[in-house]
Design a protein around this motif. Sequence first.
Motif, PDB file in Angstrom:
ATOM      1  N   THR A  45       0.819  -1.209   0.000  1.00  0.00           N
ATOM      2  CA  THR A  45       0.000   0.000   0.000  1.00  0.00           C
ATOM      3  C   THR A  45       0.856   1.264   0.000  1.00  0.00           C
ATOM      4  O   THR A  45       0.599   2.212  -0.764  1.00  0.00           O
ATOM      5  CB  THR A  45      -0.942  -0.004   1.218  1.00  0.00           C
ATOM      6  OG1 THR A  45      -1.668  -1.231   1.231  1.00  0.00           O
ATOM      7  CG2 THR A  45      -1.906   1.156   1.158  1.00  0.00           C
ATOM      8  N   LEU A  46       1.869   1.267   0.846  1.00  0.00           N
ATOM      9  CA  LEU A  46       2.713   2.461   0.944  1.00  0.00           C
ATOM     10  C   LEU A  46       3.425   2.738  -0.384  1.00  0.00           C
ATOM     11  O   LEU A  46       3.466   3.884  -0.857  1.00  0.00           O
ATOM     12  CB  LEU A  46       3.720   2.285   2.088  1.00  0.00           C
ATOM     13  CG  LEU A  46       4.623   3.466   2.355  1.00  0.00           C
ATOM     14  CD1 LEU A  46       3.828   4.698   2.747  1.00  0.00           C
ATOM     15  CD2 LEU A  46       5.631   3.126   3.462  1.00  0.00           C
ATOM     16  N   VAL A  47       3.976   1.697  -0.976  1.00  0.00           N
ATOM     17  CA  VAL A  47       4.673   1.861  -2.256  1.00  0.00           C
ATOM     18  C   VAL A  47       3.723   2.422  -3.315  1.00  0.00           C
ATOM     19  O   VAL A  47       4.059   3.357  -4.045  1.00  0.00           O
ATOM     20  CB  VAL A  47       5.258   0.500  -2.709  1.00  0.00           C
ATOM     21  CG1 VAL A  47       5.606   0.517  -4.195  1.00  0.00           C
ATOM     22  CG2 VAL A  47       6.486   0.153  -1.876  1.00  0.00           C
ATOM     23  N   LEU A  48       2.532   1.862  -3.380  1.00  0.00           N
ATOM     24  CA  LEU A  48       1.576   2.321  -4.397  1.00  0.00           C
ATOM     25  C   LEU A  48       1.090   3.734  -4.132  1.00  0.00           C
ATOM     26  O   LEU A  48       0.944   4.534  -5.061  1.00  0.00           O
ATOM     27  CB  LEU A  48       0.390   1.360  -4.485  1.00  0.00           C
ATOM     28  CG  LEU A  48       0.684  -0.001  -5.117  1.00  0.00           C
ATOM     29  CD1 LEU A  48      -0.565  -0.872  -5.079  1.00  0.00           C
ATOM     30  CD2 LEU A  48       1.189   0.147  -6.549  1.00  0.00           C
ATOM     31  N   SER A  49       0.808   4.053  -2.875  1.00  0.00           N
ATOM     32  CA  SER A  49       0.349   5.416  -2.576  1.00  0.00           C
ATOM     33  C   SER A  49       1.338   6.436  -3.111  1.00  0.00           C
ATOM     34  O   SER A  49       0.965   7.410  -3.765  1.00  0.00           O
ATOM     35  CB  SER A  49       0.194   5.615  -1.058  1.00  0.00           C
ATOM     36  OG  SER A  49      -0.931   4.938  -0.566  1.00  0.00           O
ATOM     37  N   ILE A  50       2.598   6.199  -2.819  1.00  0.00           N
ATOM     38  CA  ILE A  50       3.620   7.171  -3.211  1.00  0.00           C
ATOM     39  C   ILE A  50       3.794   7.203  -4.729  1.00  0.00           C
ATOM     40  O   ILE A  50       3.745   8.267  -5.358  1.00  0.00           O
ATOM     41  CB  ILE A  50       4.954   6.864  -2.499  1.00  0.00           C
ATOM     42  CG1 ILE A  50       4.785   7.064  -0.986  1.00  0.00           C
ATOM     43  CG2 ILE A  50       6.069   7.743  -3.055  1.00  0.00           C
ATOM     44  CD1 ILE A  50       6.002   6.651  -0.161  1.00  0.00           C
ATOM     45  N   LEU A  51       3.977   6.049  -5.336  1.00  0.00           N
ATOM     46  CA  LEU A  51       4.201   6.026  -6.791  1.00  0.00           C
ATOM     47  C   LEU A  51       2.992   6.544  -7.555  1.00  0.00           C
ATOM     48  O   LEU A  51       3.131   7.266  -8.546  1.00  0.00           O
ATOM     49  CB  LEU A  51       4.489   4.604  -7.264  1.00  0.00           C
ATOM     50  CG  LEU A  51       5.952   4.173  -7.359  1.00  0.00           C
ATOM     51  CD1 LEU A  51       6.023   2.738  -7.844  1.00  0.00           C
ATOM     52  CD2 LEU A  51       6.754   5.079  -8.281  1.00  0.00           C
ATOM     53  N   ASN A  52       1.801   6.175  -7.105  1.00  0.00           N
ATOM     54  CA  ASN A  52       0.611   6.564  -7.857  1.00  0.00           C
ATOM     55  C   ASN A  52       0.365   8.060  -7.807  1.00  0.00           C
ATOM     56  O   ASN A  52      -0.045   8.662  -8.802  1.00  0.00           O
ATOM     57  CB  ASN A  52      -0.620   5.812  -7.340  1.00  0.00           C
ATOM     58  CG  ASN A  52      -0.764   4.451  -7.988  1.00  0.00           C
ATOM     59  OD1 ASN A  52      -0.395   4.280  -9.147  1.00  0.00           O
ATOM     60  ND2 ASN A  52      -1.287   3.493  -7.252  1.00  0.00           N
ATOM     61  N   TYR A  53       0.596   8.672  -6.649  1.00  0.00           N
ATOM     62  CA  TYR A  53       0.353  10.111  -6.592  1.00  0.00           C
ATOM     63  C   TYR A  53       1.483  10.886  -7.277  1.00  0.00           C
ATOM     64  O   TYR A  53       1.242  11.731  -8.132  1.00  0.00           O
ATOM     65  CB  TYR A  53       0.169  10.592  -5.150  1.00  0.00           C
ATOM     66  CG  TYR A  53      -0.160  12.075  -5.113  1.00  0.00           C
ATOM     67  CD1 TYR A  53      -1.370  12.535  -5.619  1.00  0.00           C
ATOM     68  CD2 TYR A  53       0.755  13.003  -4.643  1.00  0.00           C
ATOM     69  CE1 TYR A  53      -1.669  13.890  -5.644  1.00  0.00           C
ATOM     70  CE2 TYR A  53       0.462  14.355  -4.660  1.00  0.00           C
ATOM     71  CZ  TYR A  53      -0.747  14.804  -5.157  1.00  0.00           C
ATOM     72  OH  TYR A  53      -1.047  16.143  -5.187  1.00  0.00           O
ATOM     73  N   ASP A  54       2.696  10.580  -6.885  1.00  0.00           N
ATOM     74  CA  ASP A  54       3.817  11.360  -7.420  1.00  0.00           C
ATOM     75  C   ASP A  54       3.922  11.214  -8.938  1.00  0.00           C
ATOM     76  O   ASP A  54       4.195  12.191  -9.650  1.00  0.00           O
ATOM     77  CB  ASP A  54       5.122  10.923  -6.746  1.00  0.00           C
ATOM     78  CG  ASP A  54       5.185  11.306  -5.266  1.00  0.00           C
ATOM     79  OD1 ASP A  54       4.116  11.540  -4.668  1.00  0.00           O
ATOM     80  OD2 ASP A  54       6.289  11.352  -4.698  1.00  0.00           O
ATOM     81  N   SER A  55       3.689  10.011  -9.442  1.00  0.00           N
ATOM     82  CA  SER A  55       3.779   9.802 -10.895  1.00  0.00           C
ATOM     83  C   SER A  55       2.621  10.482 -11.628  1.00  0.00           C
ATOM     84  O   SER A  55       2.798  10.960 -12.760  1.00  0.00           O
ATOM     85  CB  SER A  55       3.799   8.304 -11.228  1.00  0.00           C
ATOM     86  OG  SER A  55       4.928   7.682 -10.646  1.00  0.00           O
TER      87      SER A  55
END
Lengths: 433, 433
Positions: free
Chosen positions: A131-141
């Motif tokens: 979840t943490l990895v996706l939250s960051i990658l999905n928003y920042d990207s």
Amino acid sequence: MSSSASGSSTSTALLTDHYELTMLASALRDGTAERECVFEVFARRLPAGRRYGVVAGTQRILDAIADFRFTDAELAQLEQTAVVDSATLDWLADYRFTGDIDGYPEGELYFPGSPVLTVRGTFAESVLLETLVLSILNYDSAVASAAARMSAAANGRPIIEMGGRRAHEYAAVAAARAAYLAGFATTSNLEAGRRYGIPTRGTVAHAFILLHDTEEAAFRAQIEKMGTDTTLLVDTYDITRGIETAVRVAGPELGAIRIDSGDLGVLARQAREQLDALGAKDTRIVVSGDLDEHAIAALRAEPVDAYGVGTSVVTGSGAPTAGMVYKLVEVNGRPVAKRSEHKASRGGRKAALRRHKPTGTALEEIVYPVNNPPEPEEHDKQLQIPLMRAGQPVDDLPTLEDARQRLRHGLVSLPWEGLKLSSGDPAIPTTFL
Amino acid sequence: MSSSASGSSTSTALLTDHYELTMLASALRDGTAERECVFEVFARRLPAGRRYGVVAGTQRILDAIADFRFTDAELAQLEQTAVVDSATLDWLADYRFTGDIDGYPEGELYFPGSPVLTVRGTFAESVLLETLVLSILNYDSAVASAAARMSAAANGRPIIEMGGRRAHEYAAVAAARAAYLAGFATTSNLEAGRRYGIPTRGTVAHAFILLHDTEEAAFRAQIEKMGTDTTLLVDTYDITRGIETAVRVAGPELGAIRIDSGDLGVLARQAREQLDALGAKDTRIVVSGDLDEHAIAALRAEPVDAYGVGTSVVTGSGAPTAGMVYKLVEVNGRPVAKRSEHKASRGGRKAALRRHKPTGTALEEIVYPVNNPPEPEEHDKQLQIPLMRAGQPVDDLPTLEDARQRLRHGLVSLPWEGLKLSSGDPAIPTTFL
């Protein structure tokens, strides 16, 4: 209370989904928790009509993983709410990620199916990071992908990111970073300045003009404090009078004016003529107000010197999430994949390269089993780099400036259709070997 | 590094725009900083086609203001980057907000021009809060407004919020809160459980099934750990076989199955028939996978017992920001307003009431000068409540449960057109006196 409100827990371990922990508990009990796994992060598709995506957030992920620890506070919460049993709590107390991570560096382009991040470790240690990895990658990207289109549309003119007020207060900080990564010149966000060293800018809002008895008094106050090389906001009352007053107060040395409302193209042209006539030939014109990549492009022929962009960039300009997923693709060396008809995914650990023409133009994204690479060609570029080994970030990770440069090079390498703002297909096809 | 990555500064003071501080510096110098001001937060319009908005974030604002202090770390950063001069730094070192705040309570409906929040204090102390207040209100209200439509569409069936992975990692926590406020039953987000006491739920992802040698082995592992009253994910391979295996392993006491892909209406009907035929008449059916309010409504006639909603709710279902603004409307008792033609705003401190028919149906939102209220009518409802006095939160602020209840009542009071999911005008008109 106040500490929780400001996001001040030093642990990132609860920034996750309940089911990561219940899966862990079940897997610990039946012994599958220690199976060696490979998880792959990728986007099944780009947002509708987009021709490329831009990877951002990788460095933030590495930082967040370092803080992914279950301290007494997190364990007490999990115990009180009975999310997991005591054996799992004991296991979590010693948790730290000890696996390996490879991925596309920040600023790299990605396309449907690109293996943007690959996490290897036991099931237990790796699944917790989903979840943490996706939250960051999905928003920042999402933000970087939108910002890159705006930077391209601005065609060298600087853009200031000023959308923090239209995003969650901490998302705003990440958005400023992602926009800067994607070519924005500066940000209004002070916390982004502190955390990431991004140059910050700002002068005044309409409130400052309204606070004073007259527009002239406001301009005088600003210039006394900030000098004539400042930006005066001229559209609070009447723009023509505002510009006249601005130059009268500041002299022709005035740094810039800002227009935040109205038909910006028409107003910029009128303002340029008026400024030139007043002898303020070097005074720059900054425009803002609901700008997105299309509005920026539409102003390309106008005498605009800089853009302020807010809402559209922090919300991904119609695509507020990159929609990446974190999928288990290998267990103990065996490829696995969901096989129901509707969401097929490809098993096995993969790598990727981008094939180019001799001229440097990108031809295709080739995604292949890591142990079965295609015949190399001269202009291939390997896309994944090592990011973490045995739970530690590798040395000499790319910097934010590296990411900016990487993206500039990446965009130049796209076929020219790939840079069009209109809706279309991905700029290059993805080939799965 | 790691502390900044996780948002762990205890001060919220740099979650703001550079220009708030440069305005402050100029105003301190010319003496206008101490003028008594009123700032008003409102939305000029609702997102395209929306019929109402839902206020959320107010309590988070009060918490964040308590942490809005310039400690040595913030002052050092501002000094190093020369954002403001030393006189301003001295002033900031003693800063705390000492003014008054009134506003719509959380869970209240709002419409174009509704004075959602009113901040009173000196210019200096009030202007500094602009960005932080807007960040919180704009994101939380965007999520709550979308979530309320989904709750209405679900028509009493529970919805679990599970979109954290599609939003910034801290935005995810606020989104879980806003969705719960707007009627969602539970969340997958553990940090939201810790901070706000929201019930959390979760079982397994497809990765847990793929981790095991067979689907049956995965189901057995889950049931051994979590009992038969759990939710088995049946769509990893073949849904019909998945359901057959699930009931064989768990018995007809199985709590629920979850389907995360495919044509959910068709699959839910088939699954219901199959479960009933297998004697699992009380086994519930949970569906998830790219659901938004329209997809939820389309499933109303199907045998669905609960919905899992992710991306659409955390991104505001097409409207990722509420677009509220923070405008100076009064200085030393004198109304002020920006007068350029394009973005007219109304000066003076205002209050608002909602007028109702004797049946309780809302008729109009009346926004009026606070010192010149309209003739009261029997079914008027005052909309602002005191939130902060002299910089301190008032006693007995509404709780999150109060906000849930307020919204339920508010939605019932709308004219029936106001609850339609289709695009339309605001459910009631706003009248400015």
